[in-house]
Design an enzyme around this catalytic site. Structure first.
Site, PDB file in Angstrom:
ATOM      1  N   ASP A  30      26.174 123.624  74.021  1.00 33.98           N
ATOM      2  CA  ASP A  30      24.903 123.905  73.342  1.00 33.98           C
ATOM      3  C   ASP A  30      24.805 123.009  72.106  1.00 33.98           C
ATOM      4  O   ASP A  30      25.769 122.868  71.346  1.00 33.98           O
ATOM      5  CB  ASP A  30      24.826 125.375  72.936  1.00 33.98           C
ATOM      6  CG  ASP A  30      23.416 125.796  72.566  1.00 33.98           C
ATOM      7  OD1 ASP A  30      22.838 126.615  73.280  1.00 33.98           O
ATOM      8  OD2 ASP A  30      22.903 125.292  71.537  1.00 33.98           O
ATOM      9  N   ILE A  31      23.643 122.410  71.913  1.00 29.61           N
ATOM     10  CA  ILE A  31      23.455 121.454  70.818  1.00 29.61           C
ATOM     11  C   ILE A  31      23.494 122.145  69.448  1.00 29.61           C
ATOM     12  O   ILE A  31      23.760 121.494  68.435  1.00 29.61           O
ATOM     13  CB  ILE A  31      22.132 120.671  71.028  1.00 29.61           C
ATOM     14  CG1 ILE A  31      22.167 119.334  70.323  1.00 29.61           C
ATOM     15  CG2 ILE A  31      20.921 121.490  70.629  1.00 29.61           C
ATOM     16  CD1 ILE A  31      21.045 118.386  70.743  1.00 29.61           C
ATOM     17  N   ASN A  85      19.003 135.067  77.855  1.00 28.05           N
ATOM     18  CA  ASN A  85      17.795 135.498  77.156  1.00 28.05           C
ATOM     19  C   ASN A  85      16.596 135.361  78.096  1.00 28.05           C
ATOM     20  O   ASN A  85      16.468 134.354  78.786  1.00 28.05           O
ATOM     21  CB  ASN A  85      17.577 134.642  75.907  1.00 28.05           C
ATOM     22  CG  ASN A  85      18.712 134.771  74.915  1.00 28.05           C
ATOM     23  OD1 ASN A  85      19.316 135.832  74.789  1.00 28.05           O
ATOM     24  ND2 ASN A  85      19.031 133.686  74.212  1.00 28.05           N
ATOM     25  N   GLY A  91      14.289 136.204  73.277  1.00 28.49           N
ATOM     26  CA  GLY A  91      14.665 135.014  72.512  1.00 28.49           C
ATOM     27  C   GLY A  91      14.771 133.750  73.343  1.00 28.49           C
ATOM     28  O   GLY A  91      15.364 132.764  72.901  1.00 28.49           O
ATOM     29  N   GLN A  92      14.187 133.756  74.556  1.00 31.54           N
ATOM     30  CA  GLN A  92      14.258 132.556  75.390  1.00 31.54           C
ATOM     31  C   GLN A  92      13.341 131.469  74.819  1.00 31.54           C
ATOM     32  O   GLN A  92      12.182 131.719  74.502  1.00 31.54           O
ATOM     33  CB  GLN A  92      13.837 132.873  76.837  1.00 31.54           C
ATOM     34  CG  GLN A  92      14.016 131.693  77.778  1.00 31.54           C
ATOM     35  CD  GLN A  92      13.764 132.052  79.240  1.00 31.54           C
ATOM     36  OE1 GLN A  92      13.327 133.162  79.558  1.00 31.54           O
ATOM     37  NE2 GLN A  92      14.036 131.112  80.118  1.00 31.54           N
ATOM     38  N   HIS A  98      19.255 129.884  82.039  1.00 31.42           N
ATOM     39  CA  HIS A  98      20.568 129.419  81.587  1.00 31.42           C
ATOM     40  C   HIS A  98      21.369 130.600  81.073  1.00 31.42           C
ATOM     41  O   HIS A  98      20.837 131.533  80.482  1.00 31.42           O
ATOM     42  CB  HIS A  98      20.431 128.357  80.484  1.00 31.42           C
ATOM     43  CG  HIS A  98      19.516 128.760  79.380  1.00 31.42           C
ATOM     44  ND1 HIS A  98      18.150 128.669  79.481  1.00 31.42           N
ATOM     45  CD2 HIS A  98      19.763 129.252  78.143  1.00 31.42           C
ATOM     46  CE1 HIS A  98      17.592 129.099  78.362  1.00 31.42           C
ATOM     47  NE2 HIS A  98      18.554 129.466  77.530  1.00 31.42           N
ATOM     48  N   LEU A  99      22.653 130.507  81.296  1.00 23.51           N
ATOM     49  CA  LEU A  99      23.594 131.499  80.791  1.00 23.51           C
ATOM     50  C   LEU A  99      24.306 130.896  79.592  1.00 23.51           C
ATOM     51  O   LEU A  99      24.874 129.806  79.693  1.00 23.51           O
ATOM     52  CB  LEU A  99      24.601 131.827  81.893  1.00 23.51           C
ATOM     53  CG  LEU A  99      25.473 133.051  81.673  1.00 23.51           C
ATOM     54  CD1 LEU A  99      24.626 134.318  81.800  1.00 23.51           C
ATOM     55  CD2 LEU A  99      26.593 133.082  82.700  1.00 23.51           C
ATOM     56  N   HIS A 100      24.231 131.607  78.448  1.00 25.88           N
ATOM     57  CA  HIS A 100      25.032 131.203  77.289  1.00 25.88           C
ATOM     58  C   HIS A 100      26.432 131.772  77.457  1.00 25.88           C
ATOM     59  O   HIS A 100      26.587 132.930  77.864  1.00 25.88           O
ATOM     60  CB  HIS A 100      24.475 131.792  75.992  1.00 25.88           C
ATOM     61  CG  HIS A 100      23.143 131.298  75.571  1.00 25.88           C
ATOM     62  ND1 HIS A 100      22.983 130.383  74.566  1.00 25.88           N
ATOM     63  CD2 HIS A 100      21.892 131.591  76.003  1.00 25.88           C
ATOM     64  CE1 HIS A 100      21.690 130.149  74.374  1.00 25.88           C
ATOM     65  NE2 HIS A 100      21.004 130.869  75.238  1.00 25.88           N
TER      66      HIS A 100
HETATM   67  P1  AMP Z   1      17.458 130.104  74.681  1.00 23.98           P
HETATM   68  O1  AMP Z   1      16.988 130.338  73.281  1.00 23.98           O
HETATM   69  O2  AMP Z   1      18.207 131.246  75.277  1.00 23.98           O
HETATM   70  O3  AMP Z   1      16.317 129.625  75.556  1.00 23.98           O
HETATM   71  O4  AMP Z   1      18.534 128.953  74.582  1.00 23.98           O
HETATM   72  C1  AMP Z   1      18.232 127.605  74.621  1.00 23.98           C
HETATM   73  C2  AMP Z   1      19.430 126.897  74.084  1.00 23.98           C
HETATM   74  O5  AMP Z   1      19.325 125.524  74.432  1.00 23.98           O
HETATM   75  C3  AMP Z   1      19.574 126.970  72.564  1.00 23.98           C
HETATM   76  O6  AMP Z   1      20.800 127.603  72.226  1.00 23.98           O
HETATM   77  C4  AMP Z   1      19.541 125.509  72.136  1.00 23.98           C
HETATM   78  O7  AMP Z   1      20.412 125.230  71.070  1.00 23.98           O
HETATM   79  C5  AMP Z   1      19.948 124.785  73.412  1.00 23.98           C
HETATM   80  N1  AMP Z   1      19.485 123.408  73.517  1.00 23.98           N
HETATM   81  C6  AMP Z   1      18.230 122.947  73.280  1.00 23.98           C
HETATM   82  N2  AMP Z   1      18.176 121.618  73.504  1.00 23.98           N
HETATM   83  C7  AMP Z   1      19.420 121.243  73.894  1.00 23.98           C
HETATM   84  C8  AMP Z   1      20.019 119.997  74.264  1.00 23.98           C
HETATM   85  N3  AMP Z   1      19.303 118.855  74.276  1.00 23.98           N
HETATM   86  N4  AMP Z   1      21.326 119.966  74.590  1.00 23.98           N
HETATM   87  C9  AMP Z   1      22.054 121.111  74.573  1.00 23.98           C
HETATM   88  N5  AMP Z   1      21.547 122.328  74.242  1.00 23.98           N
HETATM   89  C10 AMP Z   1      20.260 122.386  73.906  1.00 23.98           C
END
Ligand code: AMP
Ligand code: ZN
Length: 112
Positions: A30-31, A85, A91-92, A98-100
């Site tokens: 995750d970035i 999310n 919070g999506q 995607h799974l965190h």
């Molecule tokens: P969500 O809020 O559950 O939709 O999570 C989206 C996640 O994607 C967040 O934790 C962001 O930090 C992550 N994210 C967004 N852009 C990127 C990227 N380019 N590379 C890696 N993670 C990313």
């Protein structure tokens, strides 16, 4: 070309730090990491959210991929959290399911 950020990552149009990849799923850091270990596991097939998912095997594979990586990175035994999310109240922010997976520190519950 797809407008979806994660489809662009899958296509290689946006660089990312890949951890694992096979024919069906991709895992990458995750970035904006919220823990010492924080990666995302996504299906290569575009699915917007859990609300539109119907492939039980693929959705289950996201969890098993997260656990395999946690074991490979040696933080599975100390524990970790997987969370998905869904939509605004969940919070999506990226509408490609995607799974965190978060680990490497004690995580509080309930989340804010
Ligand atoms: P969500 O809020 O559950 O939709 O999570 C989206 C996640 O994607 C967040 O934790 C962001 O930090 C992550 N994210 C967004 N852009 C990127 C990227 N380019 N590379 C890696 N993670 C990313
Ligand atoms: Zn997508």
């Amino acid at each position: 070309m797809s407008d979806c950020l994660f489809c662009k990552i899958i296509a290689g149009d946006i660089p990312t730090e890949k951890i694992y990849e096979d024919a069906e799923v991709l895992a990458f850091h995750d970035i904006r990491a919220q823990a010492p270990h924080h990666f995302l596991v996504i299906p290569k097939k575009h699915i917007a959210s859990l609300n539109t998912a119907d492939d039980a095997i693929l959705i289950g594979k996201l969890s098993l991929t997260a656990s395999k990586i946690a074991k490979d990175l040696c933080f599975a035994d100390e524990g970790y959290r997987v969370v998905m999310n869904c939509n605004a109240n969940g919070g999506q922010t990226v509408y490609h399911i995607h799974l965190h997976c978060l680990g490497g520190r004690a995580l509080s519950w309930p989340p804010g």
